[in-house]
Design an enzyme around this catalytic site. Structure first.
Site, PDB file in Angstrom:
ATOM      1  N   LYS A 117      -7.099 -11.697  20.102  1.00 58.65           N
ATOM      2  CA  LYS A 117      -8.339 -11.513  20.867  1.00 58.65           C
ATOM      3  C   LYS A 117      -8.092 -10.615  22.071  1.00 58.65           C
ATOM      4  O   LYS A 117      -8.891  -9.745  22.391  1.00 58.65           O
ATOM      5  CB  LYS A 117      -8.864 -12.863  21.387  1.00 58.65           C
ATOM      6  CG  LYS A 117      -9.502 -13.699  20.333  1.00 58.65           C
ATOM      7  CD  LYS A 117     -11.016 -13.661  20.416  1.00 58.65           C
ATOM      8  CE  LYS A 117     -11.561 -14.350  19.187  1.00 58.65           C
ATOM      9  NZ  LYS A 117     -12.917 -14.750  19.265  1.00 58.65           N
ATOM     10  N   LYS A 196      -7.850  -7.643   1.742  1.00 57.18           N
ATOM     11  CA  LYS A 196      -7.941  -9.094   1.688  1.00 57.18           C
ATOM     12  C   LYS A 196      -9.405  -9.525   1.809  1.00 57.18           C
ATOM     13  O   LYS A 196     -10.127  -9.029   2.679  1.00 57.18           O
ATOM     14  CB  LYS A 196      -7.129  -9.681   2.857  1.00 57.18           C
ATOM     15  CG  LYS A 196      -7.270 -11.170   3.013  1.00 57.18           C
ATOM     16  CD  LYS A 196      -6.551 -11.683   4.243  1.00 57.18           C
ATOM     17  CE  LYS A 196      -7.211 -12.996   4.665  1.00 57.18           C
ATOM     18  NZ  LYS A 196      -6.374 -13.921   5.356  1.00 57.18           N
ATOM     19  N   LYS A 199     -14.533 -12.682   5.470  1.00 52.54           N
ATOM     20  CA  LYS A 199     -15.880 -12.657   6.019  1.00 52.54           C
ATOM     21  C   LYS A 199     -16.031 -11.459   6.960  1.00 52.54           C
ATOM     22  O   LYS A 199     -17.019 -10.753   6.947  1.00 52.54           O
ATOM     23  CB  LYS A 199     -16.053 -13.941   6.843  1.00 52.54           C
ATOM     24  CG  LYS A 199     -17.376 -14.554   6.783  1.00 52.54           C
ATOM     25  CD  LYS A 199     -17.341 -15.917   7.487  1.00 52.54           C
ATOM     26  CE  LYS A 199     -16.080 -16.721   7.169  1.00 52.54           C
ATOM     27  NZ  LYS A 199     -16.015 -18.058   7.716  1.00 52.54           N
TER      28      LYS A 199
HETATM   29  P1  AMP Z   1     -10.689 -18.412   7.116  1.00 46.10           P
HETATM   30  O1  AMP Z   1     -11.947 -18.120   6.381  1.00 46.10           O
HETATM   31  O2  AMP Z   1      -9.916 -17.169   7.490  1.00 46.10           O
HETATM   32  O3  AMP Z   1     -10.845 -19.381   8.249  1.00 46.10           O
HETATM   33  O4  AMP Z   1      -9.710 -19.142   6.082  1.00 46.10           O
HETATM   34  C1  AMP Z   1      -9.901 -20.453   5.599  1.00 46.10           C
HETATM   35  C2  AMP Z   1      -8.802 -20.730   4.585  1.00 46.10           C
HETATM   36  O5  AMP Z   1      -8.931 -19.851   3.437  1.00 46.10           O
HETATM   37  C3  AMP Z   1      -7.383 -20.486   5.136  1.00 46.10           C
HETATM   38  O6  AMP Z   1      -6.502 -21.483   4.655  1.00 46.10           O
HETATM   39  C4  AMP Z   1      -7.001 -19.133   4.577  1.00 46.10           C
HETATM   40  O7  AMP Z   1      -5.616 -18.992   4.408  1.00 46.10           O
HETATM   41  C5  AMP Z   1      -7.744 -19.085   3.219  1.00 46.10           C
HETATM   42  N1  AMP Z   1      -8.124 -17.710   2.890  1.00 46.10           N
HETATM   43  C6  AMP Z   1      -9.016 -16.921   3.541  1.00 46.10           C
HETATM   44  N2  AMP Z   1      -9.150 -15.696   2.966  1.00 46.10           N
HETATM   45  C7  AMP Z   1      -8.312 -15.687   1.884  1.00 46.10           C
HETATM   46  C8  AMP Z   1      -7.989 -14.715   0.872  1.00 46.10           C
HETATM   47  N3  AMP Z   1      -8.564 -13.516   0.831  1.00 46.10           N
HETATM   48  N4  AMP Z   1      -7.069 -15.067  -0.060  1.00 46.10           N
HETATM   49  C9  AMP Z   1      -6.481 -16.300  -0.035  1.00 46.10           C
HETATM   50  N5  AMP Z   1      -6.740 -17.258   0.886  1.00 46.10           N
HETATM   51  C10 AMP Z   1      -7.644 -16.981   1.843  1.00 46.10           C
END
Ligand code: AMP
Ligand code: TRP
Length: 326
Positions: A117, A196, A199
């Site tokens: 951040k 990757k 969101k």
């Molecule tokens: P986040 O949406 O970044 O808060 O991620 C929530 C969970 O989803 C975390 O455990 C991340 O490691 C997993 N995650 C998010 N994006 C991916 C992705 N593209 N591939 C695999 N795991 C993901």
């Protein structure tokens, strides 16, 4: 403090920040459902943590409810898993204060999430700065043995271990050290642009997307400009990478062969993909729609989970209070 119950205790928290995507599912959510068989599981909705970004009452309430529905639709069984809101266990905020008095500012300044951040020139709130300490309380109060998280959260588990050690050295052996369970099965699910899936990149495909949404997103997957009839490289193709998540091993081999021999073009590969995704996701989507109409059921699950978790957290905080002399 060690428990004598047969099963090890698993804990994980999920921030209620929006509709989950396929990366979240294969990278994290699916494993929580699988692990509920092996561990005594506590899964919570990190609503205090979400306050670092969401500061609107109705939006927050909506996100919390929807995340609970998501998990129930995916198969978290409230008879096996304690599912609750973080705010149902306010003991974590008390523990975070106790831990705050044990950690130093330079130590917290090393946290990746905070550094990111700052690098992006945003002015961090105290809440964001203190995020790892609250997370340590999340983990230590329910006396978790294992914490399944994505690789990006590894440092946070180390903070929890450090804080437990610090408490033990200062006040006497009290807290046991949690182990991270890094979910590596599906390291990274790519998004429709090959980066990757995230969101924040706008390249995601919602897990509970409607058939129309699925089709539209799959059709927008970025591909190379190889013409029809020419050989395609499955190793570098985004459509193929997503196929692998949904197809059987035989189907994957067959598709790989068709890619290499040039007997499939992108249009057909995409058609196959969205249909296959839809076959997999339709039952989940239907279950989700059904659960979402039963607000009382969802509220009851969270209330019961909160009550159970409260009792467990209270045992630990009582010991902490006693140890510190309050
Ligand atoms: P986040 O949406 O970044 O808060 O991620 C929530 C969970 O989803 C975390 O455990 C991340 O490691 C997993 N995650 C998010 N994006 C991916 C992705 N593209 N591939 C695999 N795991 C993901
Ligand atoms: N920081 C985690 C994430 O962004 C969410 C979280 C909060 C968490 N408290 C936790 C995860 C405790 C595991 C254990 O994904």
């Amino acid at each position: 403090m060690n428990d004598t119950s047969a099963k090890k205790v698993l804990l994980s928290g999920v921030q209620p920040t929006g509709r989950p995507h396929i990366g979240n599912y294969f990278g994290a959510m699916r494993q929580y459902v699988e692990l509920q068989e092996t561990y005594e599981s506590y899964i919570f909705i990190a609503d205090y943590h979400a306050l670092t970004t969401i500061q609107d009452k109705d939006t927050l309430a909506d996100l919390i409810f929807n995340l609970a529905v998501d998990y129930l639709a995916l198969g978290l069984d409230p008879n096996k898993v304690t599912l609750y809101r973080q705010s149902a266990v306010p003991q974590v905020t008390e523990a975070a204060w106790i831990f705050n008095c044990l950690v130093t500012v330079p130590y917290l300044e090393r946290a990746h999430a905070f550094k990111d951040k700052v690098v992006n020139n945003q002015i961090p709130s105290m809440g964001l700065f203190d995020y790892p300490v609250l997370m340590a309380a999340d983990i230590l109060l329910p006396r978790a043995d294992v914490v399944p998280v994505g690789a990006d959260q590894k440092q946070h588990i180390e903070y929890a271990r450090d804080i437990a050690l610090k408490f033990n050295t200062t006040f006497g052996e009290t807290l046991s050290l949690p182990e991270p369970l890094i979910l590596t099965d599906v390291a990274t699910v790519p998004g429709i642009d090959g980066r990757k899936m995230s969101k924040s990149y706008g390249n995601d495909i919602y897990l509970f997307a409607s058939e129309e949404e699925l089709k539209q997103r799959v059709m927008s997957i970025v591909t190379s400009s190889v013409g029809v009839g020419e050989s395609l490289d499955p190793e570098t193709d985004n459509v193929f990478a997503l196929h692998k998540l949904f197809a059987t091993p035989d189907e994957i081999t067959e598709l790989e062969d068709r890619y290499r021999t040039g007997s499939i073009g992108y249009k057909e590969a995409k058609d196959l993909l969205w249909k296959q995704m839809n076959n997999f996701l339709a039952p989940l989507r239907d279950r989700r729609a059904e659960i979402a109409t039963d607000k009382d059921f969802v509220t009851d699950v969270l209330a019961a989970g909160g009550k159970k978790a409260y009792a467990r957290y209270e045992e630990t905080i009582a010991i902490l209070r006693e140890k510190i002399g309050l």
